[in-house]
Write a protein that holds these residues in place. Sequence first.
Motif, short mmCIF file in Angstrom:
data_model
loop_
_atom_site.label_atom_id
_atom_site.label_comp_id
_atom_site.label_asym_id
_atom_site.label_seq_id
_atom_site.Cartn_x
_atom_site.Cartn_y
_atom_site.Cartn_z
N SER A 142 0.83 -1.21 0.00
CA SER A 142 0.00 0.00 0.00
C SER A 142 0.86 1.26 0.00
CB SER A 142 -0.94 0.01 1.20
OG SER A 142 -0.22 0.05 2.42
N SER A 143 2.03 1.19 0.62
CA SER A 143 2.93 2.35 0.65
C SER A 143 3.51 2.63 -0.73
CB SER A 143 4.06 2.12 1.66
OG SER A 143 4.95 1.12 1.20
N LEU A 144 3.51 1.63 -1.60
CA LEU A 144 4.10 1.79 -2.94
C LEU A 144 3.04 2.03 -4.02
CD1 LEU A 144 6.75 -1.08 -2.77
CD2 LEU A 144 7.14 1.37 -2.45
N ILE A 145 1.77 2.07 -3.63
CA ILE A 145 0.70 2.22 -4.62
C ILE A 145 0.81 3.54 -5.37
CG2 ILE A 145 -1.78 2.66 -4.86
CD1 ILE A 145 -2.30 0.43 -2.89
N THR A 146 0.98 4.65 -4.65
CA THR A 146 1.05 5.96 -5.31
C THR A 146 2.25 6.05 -6.25
OG1 THR A 146 -0.09 7.03 -3.46
CG2 THR A 146 1.17 8.45 -4.94
N PRO A 147 3.47 5.64 -5.84
CA PRO A 147 4.59 5.65 -6.80
C PRO A 147 4.33 4.79 -8.03
CG PRO A 147 5.42 5.39 -4.57
CD PRO A 147 3.93 5.29 -4.48
N PHE A 197 10.99 11.99 -11.58
CA PHE A 197 11.50 11.54 -10.28
C PHE A 197 11.33 12.60 -9.18
CE2 PHE A 197 13.65 8.46 -13.05
CZ PHE A 197 13.25 7.30 -12.40
N SER A 198 11.27 13.86 -9.55
CA SER A 198 10.93 14.86 -8.54
C SER A 198 9.48 14.69 -8.11
CB SER A 198 11.17 16.28 -9.07
OG SER A 198 10.37 16.55 -10.21
N SER A 199 8.60 14.35 -9.05
CA SER A 199 7.19 14.09 -8.73
C SER A 199 7.06 12.83 -7.89
CB SER A 199 6.37 13.92 -10.02
OG SER A 199 6.42 15.07 -10.81
N LEU A 200 7.79 11.80 -8.28
CA LEU A 200 7.74 10.51 -7.59
C LEU A 200 8.18 10.66 -6.13
CD1 LEU A 200 7.19 7.47 -8.24
CD2 LEU A 200 9.65 7.25 -8.60
N LEU A 201 9.28 11.35 -5.93
CA LEU A 201 9.81 11.51 -4.57
C LEU A 201 8.93 12.46 -3.74
CD1 LEU A 201 13.62 11.73 -5.37
CD2 LEU A 201 12.48 9.93 -4.08
N ALA A 202 8.43 13.51 -4.38
CA ALA A 202 7.59 14.46 -3.65
C ALA A 202 6.34 13.79 -3.09
CB ALA A 202 7.19 15.62 -4.57
N THR A 203 5.73 12.89 -3.86
CA THR A 203 4.54 12.19 -3.38
C THR A 203 4.90 11.07 -2.41
OG1 THR A 203 4.61 10.81 -5.39
CG2 THR A 203 3.11 12.68 -5.40
N SER A 204 5.96 10.32 -2.73
CA SER A 204 6.33 9.18 -1.89
C SER A 204 6.71 9.62 -0.47
CB SER A 204 7.51 8.43 -2.50
OG SER A 204 7.15 7.83 -3.72
N CYS A 205 7.40 10.73 -0.35
CA CYS A 205 7.84 11.18 0.97
C CYS A 205 6.68 11.36 1.93
CB CYS A 205 8.60 12.51 0.85
SG CYS A 205 10.24 12.35 0.11
N VAL A 206 5.52 11.72 1.39
CA VAL A 206 4.34 11.94 2.24
C VAL A 206 3.45 10.71 2.30
CG1 VAL A 206 2.24 13.32 2.54
CG2 VAL A 206 4.38 14.43 1.87
N ALA A 260 -9.74 5.13 5.43
CA ALA A 260 -10.27 6.34 4.80
C ALA A 260 -9.18 7.39 4.62
CB ALA A 260 -11.41 6.91 5.64
N VAL A 261 -8.39 7.62 5.66
CA VAL A 261 -7.32 8.61 5.59
C VAL A 261 -6.25 8.19 4.58
CG1 VAL A 261 -5.41 9.67 6.86
CG2 VAL A 261 -7.67 9.52 7.91
N GLY A 262 -5.88 6.90 4.61
CA GLY A 262 -4.87 6.39 3.69
C GLY A 262 -5.31 6.55 2.24
N SER A 307 -4.81 9.34 -2.91
CA SER A 307 -5.51 9.73 -4.13
C SER A 307 -5.36 11.21 -4.47
CB SER A 307 -7.00 9.38 -4.04
OG SER A 307 -7.60 10.02 -2.92
N ILE A 308 -5.27 12.08 -3.47
CA ILE A 308 -5.30 13.51 -3.79
C ILE A 308 -3.97 14.24 -3.58
CG2 ILE A 308 -7.74 13.61 -3.18
CD1 ILE A 308 -6.90 15.31 -0.73
#
Length: 302
Positions: A23-28, A71-80, A184-186, A191-192
Amino acid sequence: MVLFSLIKRNIKLFFKDKGLVISSLITPMILILLYVTFLRNVYVDSFHSSLPSGLTLDESYINGFVYGWLFSSLLATSCVTVSFCSNLLMVQDKVTGSIHDLQIAPVKSTTIAISYYIASMLVTLIICYLEMIVGFIIMASTGWFLSVGDVFGIILGVFLLVNFGTALSSIIHHFLSTQGQMSAVGTLVSSIYGFICGAYMPISQFGKALQIILGFLPGTYGTALLRHHFENGVLTKLQVEQNFPKEVVDGISENFDISLKFFDKNVNAVADYIIMIASVVVLIGIYVLINMRNNKLLKEKK
């Protein structure tokens, strides 16, 4: 040492839970899928549209810019988003009742809170730095324009963003106590967050009102900070080696959120650092105050 043992426990529990890791890797993974299917072409077309008409460039410049954006997008989202997943153990302990066992043991509640924070931060750093290394390898094979300073800037930017995400998730997860709330929070964050931090689409392409609103969110400047270091080298080379006019380079920077504007005022990389550091300090301060209050309430109950 009790703190070290708790941190070790939390990290082990995270990596043992395959569901949490996935689940932690879904967004990347979503971002990479979007990039492979159509985002790359969108970025390339947008980059070409920013160039003077009739001008052609070596493929390495285009790859350097586009992969820097990816990769700037990938890291920016993954960090959070990864921070929110790695910090779910705080809620899981409440759901399973493990938190009561920890509180009964001769361990201070502040020590437990610190262990959650540090474990989440370390897990997120491991995942994000691995993503960063993969990004560096790909960029080195397709078009490398990063200076030593930019590499260290990216490392520092990831560290700041991970602490931002960890502090934010720690505050929110402190108030969650059920599996439904956790899910719900996850889902909401996964998603956003990529949209509101400008990872999926440049904020400059949003409406004026939305640009102003997003300008008040610290994550926006974290993304811009990574953008600056990933794209600084290739934009400098375009100006120095390809004789691009400064106006063209500045236009590319604005169109792709490398240089953000806040109420029509340019926000440089130094300001990005100041905003992110201040945000991390404030969020950690809030987390400390919340746990001090919680510790006081626990003592009153006893």
